[in-house]
Enzyme design. Structure first.
Site, PDB file in Angstrom:
ATOM      1  N   ILE A  89       0.863  -1.187   0.000  1.00  0.00           N
ATOM      2  CA  ILE A  89       0.000   0.000   0.000  1.00  0.00           C
ATOM      3  C   ILE A  89       0.894   1.229   0.000  1.00  0.00           C
ATOM      4  O   ILE A  89       1.677   1.441   0.926  1.00  0.00           O
ATOM      5  CB  ILE A  89      -0.930   0.011   1.227  1.00  0.00           C
ATOM      6  CG1 ILE A  89      -1.844  -1.214   1.213  1.00  0.00           C
ATOM      7  CG2 ILE A  89      -1.765   1.291   1.248  1.00  0.00           C
ATOM      8  CD1 ILE A  89      -2.760  -1.302   2.421  1.00  0.00           C
ATOM      9  N   GLU A 210      12.798   5.342  -2.444  1.00  0.00           N
ATOM     10  CA  GLU A 210      11.820   5.388  -3.525  1.00  0.00           C
ATOM     11  C   GLU A 210      12.513   5.462  -4.880  1.00  0.00           C
ATOM     12  O   GLU A 210      12.098   4.816  -5.848  1.00  0.00           O
ATOM     13  CB  GLU A 210      10.890   6.582  -3.331  1.00  0.00           C
ATOM     14  CG  GLU A 210       9.743   6.644  -4.313  1.00  0.00           C
ATOM     15  CD  GLU A 210       8.825   7.824  -4.057  1.00  0.00           C
ATOM     16  OE1 GLU A 210       8.094   8.221  -4.995  1.00  0.00           O
ATOM     17  OE2 GLU A 210       8.834   8.359  -2.930  1.00  0.00           O
ATOM     18  N   GLY A 234      19.353   4.373 -16.303  1.00  0.00           N
ATOM     19  CA  GLY A 234      19.191   5.321 -15.210  1.00  0.00           C
ATOM     20  C   GLY A 234      17.755   5.830 -15.157  1.00  0.00           C
ATOM     21  O   GLY A 234      17.048   5.830 -16.163  1.00  0.00           O
ATOM     22  N   VAL A 236      15.180   8.982 -13.726  1.00  0.00           N
ATOM     23  CA  VAL A 236      14.916  10.295 -13.138  1.00  0.00           C
ATOM     24  C   VAL A 236      13.412  10.367 -12.918  1.00  0.00           C
ATOM     25  O   VAL A 236      12.641  10.367 -13.883  1.00  0.00           O
ATOM     26  CB  VAL A 236      15.397  11.444 -14.049  1.00  0.00           C
ATOM     27  CG1 VAL A 236      15.164  12.780 -13.368  1.00  0.00           C
ATOM     28  CG2 VAL A 236      16.862  11.265 -14.398  1.00  0.00           C
ATOM     29  N   GLY A 240       5.485  15.197  -7.304  1.00  0.00           N
ATOM     30  CA  GLY A 240       4.908  16.488  -6.982  1.00  0.00           C
ATOM     31  C   GLY A 240       5.739  17.289  -5.999  1.00  0.00           C
ATOM     32  O   GLY A 240       5.820  18.513  -6.103  1.00  0.00           O
TER      33      GLY A 240
END
Length: 545
Positions: A89, A210, A234, A236, A240
């Site tokens: 979740i 993350e 890679g 990127v 937000g």
């Protein structure tokens, strides 16, 4: 016969020593030292060695059987194609999304199915941060997500399906005590879900993690995971509130940005950096604050006009702003936002803003402000907001930055009313940001990462084939791979996972060898026989070996 005659016979007969008239003890029929023939001794030894050879052969066959049994029942042989499920979740600022993964543990890297039947996701409307004023009820927002997961997973698999809650953004705005209560409320709901859950599986995930998970997901989807580190892609990832940059550099990265990841038998030394406040929404808000604090043109009529190059021409917006940010006066003056629609000026304003946010460069070379990013080589994917911007301009799946510059110039200088008519189905607030977002992408990728303008080695995507490029997929793959890594108990499987049985045969073999050794050393004792003239008898003594 008289004595003289007998004496003459004795004197004339040859002399016989007394011991010649006695029977030697070794040939006496009743002697206990009478030994068996040498042929019998040899026959006994031969049988002993045959018995020992058979015992060794049997033990060796049992050992081979044990190894074969261990290989057959090991996880690499039978459980290698075991089917399983997992639940993650993702609790973000704008809502929580549950991801249900169906996988096969095929080799070092699991195979995750995305055929529309097993792996799937659904999102709730409220994020955990919305419960800052009512933290004890935050767990209730997860109930509908768990119900969705139960529909996707067979009931018999619930108890073995791992359930995790990864909180990304939003809770940083909540005070520590409120954050603790929110997480505990979620844990209470997850404990009673029927899935496999531990309290430590509900935690806050850092932006750096993350980014690494997003890198794992992208390379898994493209088939480069587990291979040559220099051939990986890679990533990127523009969100937000933050920006994550992760790739394998040619030179060892600074320790504070280095992370070693082992997957598929290959070790990767990654550069991973999470840039907070570099997210598209965060920079958009900072840009408006900067424009509001500096009035670029004043009409002198009680109304101030704000020149904004990051908004398409023709857009009109007015708002009441305080005369001073430090003043408590309710009096305000009218602020008219006058868009100039200048792409190049928008890029310059964005770079100037990023330089102010990051500060001075303390450890050269720096690309943007104080950000230290190694030279970026090879190919890479740009996900999330990068993808949505490039998709809007029709530049997916691959394009050069110069193409994005051209599209940005055209969009920023176009009339706002014409843009609204061309994209009538799109929300106006989203439509308004594409001038800025195109300029921001160029500023980040060219000025920040050093990507040449005319090189097409950047891919804009949010999925590869039918595999979504979502960081939760990377988190799931990495955790499954780590759980499947062999531990220190690996030598045990070579004994068939039945160490007691093998140990028993080993003891029998060892005792047999000891027994055979003593049997081979045993033979008839060596003795020496001498005749004692004084006592008139034989004396038998044992000769030491």
């Amino acid at each position: 016969m008289d004595f003289s005659t007998l004496q003459s016979r004795i004197s004339s007969a040859p002399y016989i020593p007394p011991h010649r008239t006695q029977i030697h003890p070794r040939i006496h029929p009743f002697s206990s030292l009478n030994s068996k023939p040498a042929s019998n001794t040899f026959f006994t030894r031969e049988k002993c060695w045959i018995f020992l050879a058979l015992l060794i052969l049997v033990t060796f066959v049992v050992y081979l059987f044990s190894i074969a049994r261990g290989v057959h029942f090991s996880s690499k042989f039978t459980a290698g194609r075991a089917k399983g499920y997992g639940i993650i979740i993702d609790a973000g600022d704008s809502g929580s999304r549950v991801h249900v993964f169906e996988f096969l543990t095929d080799g070092d890297i699991p195979f995750v199915s995305f055929n529309g039947k097993g792996s799937d996701s659904v999102k709730s409307r409220e994020g955990l941060s919305a419960y800052a004023s009512d933290p004890k009820n935050a767990g209730g927002s997860l109930v509908s997500l768990l119900q969705f997961a139960k529909k996707k997973i067979p009931v018999k698999e619930w108890a073995t399906t791992k359930l995790q809650l990864m909180v990304t953004t939003g809770l940083e705005k909540v005070d520590p005590e409120g954050k603790r209560v929110i997480l505990e409320s979620c844990r209470q709901v997850l404990r009673s879900s029927g899935f496999l859950f531990k309290d430590e599986w509900a935690a806050v995930t850092t932006g750096r993690d993350e980014g690494i998970y997003a890198w794992v997901a992208a390379n898994y989807a493209l088939g480069t995971l587990g291979g040559d580190p220099w051939k990986t892609i890679g990533v990127v990832e523009l969100g937000g509130t933050s920006l994550q940059v992760t790739f394998v550099p040619r030179e060892p990265p600074p320790l504070e940005f280095s992370r070693v990841v082992k997957l598929g038998g290959t070790t990767y030394n990654l550069y991973s950096h999470s840039l907070l406040h570099f997210g598209q929404d965060a920079v958009w808000a900072l840009l408006h604050e900067a424009h509001n604090s500096v009035l670029k043109f004043s009409s002198g009529s009680g109304k101030d006009t704000l020149m904004n190059p990051c908004i398409p021409r023709g857009y009109f917006h007015s708002s009441d702003v305080p005369l001073s940010s430090n003043s408590r006066s309710v009096s305000a003056k009218k602020l008219l936002e006058f868009p100039t629609g200048n792409f190049s000026a928008c890029v310059s304003d964005t770079l100037m803003l990023l330089g102010k946010v990051t500060g001075k460069c303390m450890k050269p070379p720096c690309r943007t402000g104080s950000i230290v990013i190694p030279e970026f080589q090879g190919k890479y994917f740009s996900a999330q907001d990068f993808f949505y911007t490039s998709k809007f301009f029709g530049l997916v799946p691959r394009a050069s930055l110069s193409e994005l510059v051209s599209a940005g110039h055209h969009y920023c200088e176009e009339d706002w009313n014409k843009l609204k008519n061309e994209h009538s189905g799109m929300d106006e607030e989203d439509l308004l940001q594409f001038c800025f977002s195109s300029a921001y992408v160029v500023a980040l990728l060219h000025n920040g990462l050093g990507i040449p303008m005319d090189v097409k080695r950047i891919g804009f995507a949010n999925q590869a084939g039918n595999v979504p490029l979502d960081w939760t997929l990377g988190a799931f793959i990495q955790q499954i791979a780590m759980e499947a890594e062999p531990g220190p108990e690996i030598p045990i499987w070579a004994m068939g996972k039945d160490s007691f049985t093998f140990f028993t045969f080993f003891v029998i073999f060892f005792l047999a060898v000891i027994f055979a050794f003593f049997i081979s050393k045993w033979q008839k004792p060596q003795v020496k026989t001498v005749y004692d003239l004084e006592k008139g008898r034989y004396i038998i003594t044992r000769i030491p070996r």
